[in-house]
Design a protein around this motif. Structure first.
Motif, short mmCIF file in Angstrom:
data_model
loop_
_atom_site.label_atom_id
_atom_site.label_comp_id
_atom_site.label_asym_id
_atom_site.label_seq_id
_atom_site.Cartn_x
_atom_site.Cartn_y
_atom_site.Cartn_z
N LEU A 193 0.83 -1.20 0.00
CA LEU A 193 0.00 0.00 0.00
C LEU A 193 0.86 1.25 0.00
N VAL A 197 -10.13 -0.01 6.79
CA VAL A 197 -10.21 1.09 5.82
C VAL A 197 -9.36 2.30 6.23
N PRO A 198 -9.52 2.85 7.46
CA PRO A 198 -8.70 4.01 7.83
C PRO A 198 -7.21 3.68 7.83
N GLY A 206 1.08 4.05 -2.92
CA GLY A 206 0.89 5.46 -2.62
C GLY A 206 2.04 6.31 -3.15
N MET A 211 -5.92 3.70 4.26
CA MET A 211 -5.88 5.06 3.73
C MET A 211 -4.69 5.84 4.28
N ILE A 232 -1.46 4.56 2.63
CA ILE A 232 -1.39 5.05 1.25
C ILE A 232 -1.04 6.54 1.23
N TYR A 233 -1.68 7.32 2.09
CA TYR A 233 -1.39 8.76 2.14
C TYR A 233 0.08 9.01 2.49
#
Length: 335
Positions: free
Chosen positions: A123, A203-204, A127, A207, A210-211
């Protein structure tokens, strides 16, 4: 009625007289341990403690069953509670517990999350690639992910010479140090949040990882667009190998919890989550240590080592150390 009370007191007194010597001996042993340590007991006292504890426990059972003196029952309850922690509690010192954690507990927990770790690393790589691609399409994407006040002028508007000077040490590094501190603080926050938010079905956590990758991607793409990719890579790698791997492990811990909550299997969701939480918490205990070492590498190594090949050398050594520590075969290790 008076005869019954008198008879009860006599029974309590007789019961106490027959057993009180053992109770007092056990109490003295517990006081000796609580004031000093287990090392203060002789071999004879260590062997006697479990016998005296079981005797006191038996006395407490009898006292409760026959409704003897309430004060005696409370005394025995307190004595048995103190002795329980001595007989069945952990005998290992703090130093021993830390040695066990670093010698086997933490590496084993990390190996147990190898699937989630691969996903977390993937991930972050995705990103980073997305961030680099977005920057390549439009340099303005840099400002969307990198706060301008934190970069100290190291943005698409900066000249190539200025960017080079911030990496090779020929320019005052106060601004770059501010940015490096921001990166470290940011990564530490992402690591903790990725773990803490894992229960929300992954999910969080995904994310956040990835961020973090996108942020690194646009930063690296900026320097690469000026022909400084190799230098920027060394600047990041000297501490980034440890720091970013710690973030990936935190992400893996969060993914472990989220996946278990979503798919608990044959166990109840609560039991499955509790077990996954203990496993993930062990990993996170070590992640804190990794972030500490990353901070040292960032605060000292990156400032003192300015030759790019040397920076890559340090990064390679830290990668080898962490790889061997976590994944090298160990005698008696569970598969």
């Amino acid at each position: 009625m008076i005869d019954v009370k008198v008879d009860g007191r006599l029974k309590s007194q007789r019961f106490r007289q027959e057993r009180e010597a053992d109770w007092r001996r056990l109490e003295r042993l517990m006081e000796k341990v609580e004031k000093g340590s287990m090392a203060s007991l002789s071999e004879e006292e260590i062997l006697a403690a479990p016998v005296l504890y079981r005797s006191a426990l038996s006395s407490l059972s009898v006292a409760r069953a026959t409704s003897l003196d309430r004060g005696m029952i409370e005394y025995l309850e307190m004595l048995c509670a103190r002795a329980y922690f001595f007989v069945y509690g952990s005998r290992e010192t703090l130093r021993g517990q830390l040695a066990t954690f670093f010698a086997g507990g933490w590496p084993a927990a990390v190996r147990g999350l190898w699937r989630e770790t691969l996903v977390s690393v993937g991930l972050m790589v995705i990103g980073a690639l997305v961030g680099a691609w977005l920057f390549g399409q439009d340099a303005e994407w840099y400002y969307a992910f990198m706060p301008k006040e934190m970069t100290g002028g190291r943005d698409p508007a900066a000249t190539t010479e200025m960017l080079r000077a911030t990496l090779d040490g020929t320019k005052s590094s106060s601004g770059l140090s501010m940015f490096a501190t921001f990166l470290f603080t940011h990564n530490a926050q992402v690591a903790l949040l990725a773990f803490a938010l894992g229960f929300a079905l992954c999910v969080p956590t995904a994310m956040l990882v990835i961020y973090n990758g996108v942020m690194l991607g646009v930063f690296f793409a900026l320097f690469a667009s000026r022909g400084l990719g190799v230098e920027a890579g060394g600047w990041l790698a000297i501490h980034g190998v440890t720091e970013l791997f710690a973030v990936c492990l935190a992400g893996a811990a969060g993914l472990k919890i989220g996946w278990t909550v979503a798919f608990p299997g044959e166990r109840s969701r609560l039991d499955a989550a509790a077990q996954a939480g203990r496993h993930a918490a062990t990993v996170m205990g070590g992640v804190v240590v990794m972030l500490f070492f990353a901070g040292l590498l960032e605060g000292f190594g990156r400032q003192l080592i300015v030759w790019t090949p040397a920076r890559y050398g340090v990064a390679a050594v830290t990668a080898l150390i962490w790889g061997l520590y976590f994944y090298a075969p160990r005698r008696g290790a569970k598969a």
